[in-house]
Design an enzyme around this catalytic site. Structure first.
Site, mmCIF file in Angstrom:
data_model
loop_
_atom_site.group_PDB
_atom_site.id
_atom_site.type_symbol
_atom_site.label_atom_id
_atom_site.label_comp_id
_atom_site.label_asym_id
_atom_site.label_seq_id
_atom_site.Cartn_x
_atom_site.Cartn_y
_atom_site.Cartn_z
ATOM 1 N N HIS A 335 -47.970 -4.023 25.820
ATOM 2 C CA HIS A 335 -48.505 -3.270 24.673
ATOM 3 C C HIS A 335 -49.555 -2.004 25.418
ATOM 4 C CE1 HIS A 335 -48.065 -5.592 20.751
ATOM 5 N NE2 HIS A 335 -47.981 -6.631 21.822
ATOM 6 N N ARG A 524 -59.481 1.998 16.966
ATOM 7 C CA ARG A 524 -60.564 1.761 17.617
ATOM 8 C C ARG A 524 -60.935 2.879 18.238
ATOM 9 N NH1 ARG A 524 -61.886 -3.574 18.571
ATOM 10 N NH2 ARG A 524 -63.370 -3.079 20.220
ATOM 11 N N LYS A 529 -57.999 7.857 22.781
ATOM 12 C CA LYS A 529 -57.766 8.447 21.556
ATOM 13 C C LYS A 529 -58.179 9.534 21.036
ATOM 14 C CE LYS A 529 -56.789 3.408 20.056
ATOM 15 N NZ LYS A 529 -55.599 3.266 19.276
ATOM 16 N N THR A 631 -49.810 1.948 15.153
ATOM 17 C CA THR A 631 -49.197 1.738 13.825
ATOM 18 C C THR A 631 -49.740 2.434 12.683
ATOM 19 O OG1 THR A 631 -50.492 -0.364 14.050
ATOM 20 C CG2 THR A 631 -48.186 -0.720 14.751
ATOM 21 N N LYS A 635 -48.766 3.678 8.843
ATOM 22 C CA LYS A 635 -49.275 3.524 7.599
ATOM 23 C C LYS A 635 -49.671 4.782 6.787
ATOM 24 C CE LYS A 635 -51.634 -0.613 9.937
ATOM 25 N NZ LYS A 635 -52.928 -0.825 10.532
HETATM 26 C C1 LIG Z 1 -53.335 -0.524 11.714
HETATM 27 C C2 LIG Z 1 -54.571 -0.809 12.073
HETATM 28 C C3 LIG Z 1 -54.919 -0.582 13.460
HETATM 29 C C4 LIG Z 1 -54.276 0.215 14.507
HETATM 30 O O1 LIG Z 1 -54.317 1.527 14.444
HETATM 31 P P1 LIG Z 1 -53.902 2.596 15.433
HETATM 32 O O2 LIG Z 1 -54.083 3.863 14.748
HETATM 33 O O3 LIG Z 1 -52.439 2.365 15.569
HETATM 34 O O4 LIG Z 1 -54.585 2.189 16.646
HETATM 35 C C5 LIG Z 1 -56.330 -0.875 13.947
HETATM 36 N N1 LIG Z 1 -57.233 -1.454 13.017
HETATM 37 C C6 LIG Z 1 -56.953 -1.707 11.674
HETATM 38 C C7 LIG Z 1 -57.916 -2.326 10.695
HETATM 39 C C8 LIG Z 1 -55.663 -1.476 11.192
HETATM 40 O O5 LIG Z 1 -55.256 -1.689 10.081
#
Ligand SMILES: *Cc1c(COP(=O)(O)O)cnc(C)c1O
Length: 793
Positions: A335, A524, A529, A631, A635
């Site tokens: 990962h 996070r 990031k 991910t 979304k």
């Molecule tokens: C999807 C999700 C993440 C992952 O977010 P990234 O932008 O891919 O790091 C982290 N926390 C929650 C609550 C999520 O729903």
């Protein structure tokens, strides 16, 4: 599932009476939530049982993960069962506010971020696709901490989702097993949660283990009136499943963490072997034909020597045969390529916690040594690099690759980096083991449930097959020039923005303007990031607006949500900086009608469900090469937000699908980052030449903010501007990417005003989000790694 309203009402009334001693009219929302949850559990019991029976004789995939970030279950379960509208009707008749009942459920937050949420999305897809699969993890009593802000600082409060028990779990005492550590035994008690597929009768299982003491109470000590010590053993054992480690992408190497890993892995493998034997007896030749085990990152990798131990010590199988079964059984998902995340255990600790497993790990390492001498004769340097036990450390990623038949990255770019760089040695040894499985998200939770308005619009246009086949969204491209549809897309987005504004007003007392651009970064808090790049751009923008009050500008609301690991000093400093900037801007009456900054407290799945649908802009701005997939980016895309992002992780595939021209790509590429590192990057160059940047960076230490550079802002400033023996200045290229980022933000600010063109870009993104369904990902795992096939109840 068809349940008559009247039947459901009676079930709820009975459950309220049994569990809370109340009539419906006296019941609180939380009690109604529990009674309804109980009713759901009653109604699915037969299907759940029958699915278990159905899977017994099939090849099954077991997903071992230290984290499952499930969020709330009620709404999702009702939707997947097809019961939501009936429940809502019933509640209307009874005068109960469904939303309040839904809000009474606490998130099941047994994960940190993307890795844990991926596991949750995978379970939803497995069940929906009627695939025989099961999750195994830890039933942490305290999940990820609750975040509060005090004077802009992050404060961590314990999370207590099990305070009143959990309506979605069933204890299965008959499947209890004993886990043996160097210093004694622990009971592992399983709790099963149903995973309800959408539009199917199949109900899969997530099994979470809770640690209990062998001795509930030391009676001898108790009788000697040593009450404290009488319960000590019990407390020590139960500590194992007490709390989730709140680190995302960093490894602490702590003893309790190793105990957690071995605890759930050993319990799960004992369970898997027991089930196998029930059907196949002692003939282990077919074990791998009926068992696939996926290792979600290195956290469960101790499963490799543990299964060897079970085969050799308990089942009496030879080493050679055991190893050949093990290799065929396991597959490993990588990962991250961040160095600080690569798990290594100190030999002394590992030997102390799991002495027998250590011996077997040594055996595996010896076997690897022979192989390496055969494959790379005389190349001592390379052999040493690849040894599992090297010096006094045990390298879990090497153990994972050596003991698995497949190794995958989580996005195309990430897998290429693994093959060509991070895991190059291993790719050369085992090219056939490596493959890519780009991550995905479940559209049931992240569109159907969280954005019913958009879901309904889509269904009106193309029907509802997208719910189980997201590639159907492509049909939306027929409406790219249909102004009526494009306007509806804008209307839906506006409605979700209004809802979010109301939520933030209610929960945090801030007022934001739904007609401003909602620019959202939720993930996070981590240096890679680059939330810092985002807030720097905002500070620069603030300076510019102060100087040019009449400049052409579309109002923007910048929204953040992020937890920082409690021990991550710099990340916590960035949270405080964002909060301070927010305070400065939001109270400045010259500016606050054009610019607002909001930091959403305690970002988690249930809040994410309100944020993704309301976004105009998705911030995916990691330093290229650092984000394995992401991910959150998916979304946002599915909900019609446009991405401002670097060519990193799955962003690359997002713009490949939706078109670069429909998103906002900026910044250094992986190759350029690499070249700059080699040629020597000096952040003073952008600092001195990019308009406005110097003032932004200086503001960290010139008294603009609270700590005058002697506290954490000083540290951040030094990290940006000064080389250190162990790392280069600005190792995440914040200053280098600032200019391109700022210009791209300016472009967005202008293009947002062309509303129909903007809506067309939104639709282009939605229509091409099909690839990013976790259904697609899970099908690939099922076919190319696990070799399992659907079977429908
Ligand atoms: C999807 C999700 C993440 C992952 O977010 P990234 O932008 O891919 O790091 C982290 N926390 C929650 C609550 C999520 O729903």
């Amino acid at each position: 599932m068809k349940v008559e309203k009247e039947v459901l009402r009676k079930q709820i009334e009975k459950n309220l009476k049994v569990s809370f001693g109340k009539e419906l009219k006296e019941a609180k929302e939380f009690e109604i939530y529990r009674a309804l949850g109980q009713a759901v559990m009653e109604n699915i019991a037969d299907n759940w049982y029958n699915t278990g029976k159905l899977y017994e004789k099939q090849k099954q995939a077991f997903y071992l993960s230290a984290e499952f970030l499930m969020g709330r279950a009620l709404g999702n379960n009702l939707i997947n069962l097809g019961m939501l509208s009936e429940v809502k009707e019933l509640f209307d008749e009874l005068g109960i506010d469904y939303n309040k009942v839904e809000d009474a459920e606490e998130d099941s937050a047994l994960g940190n971020g993307g890795l844990g949420r991926l596991a949750a999305c995978f379970l939803d897809s497995l069940a929906t696709l009627n695939l025989p699969g099961k999750g195994y993890g830890i039933r942490y009593r305290n999940g990820i901490f609750n975040q509060e802000f005090r004077d802009g600082y992050q404060i961590e409060k314990p999370e207590t989702w099990l305070k009143y028990g959990d309506v979605w779990s069933v204890m299965r005492p008959d499947d209890e097993v004993i886990v043996t550590f160097g210093d004694g035994n622990v009971r592992a008690v399983p709790y099963d949660m149903p995973i309800i597929g959408y539009g199917t009768n199949n109900i899969n299982t997530l099994r979470l283990w809770e640690a209990h003491s062998i001795l509930d109470l030391d009676l001898e000590k108790f009788n000697q009136q040593d009450y404290l010590h009488a319960t000590q053993q019990k407390t020590l054992s139960e500590d194992i499943s007490r709390v989730l480690y709140p680190n995302d992408s960093t490894d602490e190497g702590k003893k309790l963490r190793l105990k957690q890993q071995y605890f759930f892995v050993s319990a799960s493998l004992q369970d898997i072997v027991k089930r196998y034997k029930k059907v196949h007896g002692n003939d282990f030749d077919k074990f791998a034909e009926f068992t696939a085990i996926q290792l979600n990152d290195t956290h469960p990798v101790i499963a490799i020597p543990e299964l060897m131990r079970i085969f050799i010590d308990i089942e009496g199988i030879s080493w050679e045969k055991a190893w050949s079964i093990v290799e065929k059984t396991f597959a490993y998902t990588n990962h991250t390529i961040l160095a600080e995340a690569l798990e290594k255990w100190w030999v002394g600790l590992y030997e102390q916690v799991v002495p027998r497993v250590y011996q077997i790990t040594q055996g595996i390492d010896n076997q690897l040594r022979e192989l390496l001498e055969q494959k790379f004769p005389g190349d001592k340097v390379r052999q040493d690099r690849m040894r599992i036990i090297n010096g006094n450390m045990i390298h879990m990623a090497w153990l994972a690759i050596y003991g698995s038949h497949k190794v995958n990255g989580v996005a195309a770019l990430h897998t290429e980096i693994l093959k060509n760089k991070e895991l190059k040695d291993w790719y050369e040894l085992y090219p056939e083991r490596f493959l890519n499985k780009t991550n995905g998200i479940t559209q049931r939770r992240w569109l159907l449930q969280s954005n019913p308005q958009l879901a309904n619009l889509i269904t009106e246009l193309i029907g509802d097959t997208w719910i189980t086949d997201l590639s159907e969204l492509k049909k939306l491209e027929a409406y790219l020039d249909d102004e009526k549809v494009l306007k509806k897309i804008l209307d839906v987005k506006h409605e979700k923005k209004v809802e979010l504004a109301e939520f933030l007003k209610r929960t945090q007392g801030v007022e934001i303007n739904p007609d401003s651009i909602f620019d959202i970064q939720i993930k996070r808090l981590h240096e890679y990031k680059r939330q810092l790049l985002n807030i720097f751009q905002i500070i620069g923008l603030y300076h510019k607006l102060k100087m040019n009050p009449n400049m052409n500008f579309t109002p923007v609301t910048y929204i953040f949500g992020a937890k920082a690991a409690p021990g991550y000093f710099v990340a916590k400093g960035i949270i405080r900086l964002i909060n301070e900037v927010a305070q400065m801007i939001n109270k400045d009456s010259d500016i606050n009608s054009k610019l607002k900054v909001v930091f959403v407290e305690n970002y988690r799945v249930s809040v994410a469900e309100k944020l993704f649908p309301a976004a105009d802009i998705s911030e995916q701005i990691s330093t290229a090469g650092k984000e394995a997939s992401g991910t959150g980016n998916m979304k946002f895309m599915l909900n019609g937000a446009l991405t401002i992002g670097t060519m990193d992780g799955a962003n690359v595939e997002i713009v490949e699908e939706a078109g670069k021209e429909n998103n906002y790509i900026f910044g250094l590429t992986v190759k350029e980052v690499e070249e700059m590192r080699i040629s020597g990057y000096d952040p003073h160059v952008p600092y001195n030449t990019v308009e406005g940047l110097k003032k932004v960076v200086d503001s960290l230490v010139d008294g603009t903010f609270s700590d005058l550079g002697n506290g954490v802002y000083g540290t951040i400033h030094r990290l940006l501007m000064e080389n250190a023996p162990w790392q280069q200045a600005d190792q995440y290229f914040v200053l280098e990417d600032y200019n391109d980022y700022k210009k791209t933000q300016q472009k967005i600010n202008k293009e947002y005003t062309f509303r129909i063109d903007w809506a067309r870009k939104q639709l282009k993104n939605i229509a091409n989000a099909g690839k990013f369904s976790s259904d697609r990902t899970i099908k690939e795992y099922a076919e190319e790694i696990w070799n399992i096939t659907p079977i429908k109840l």
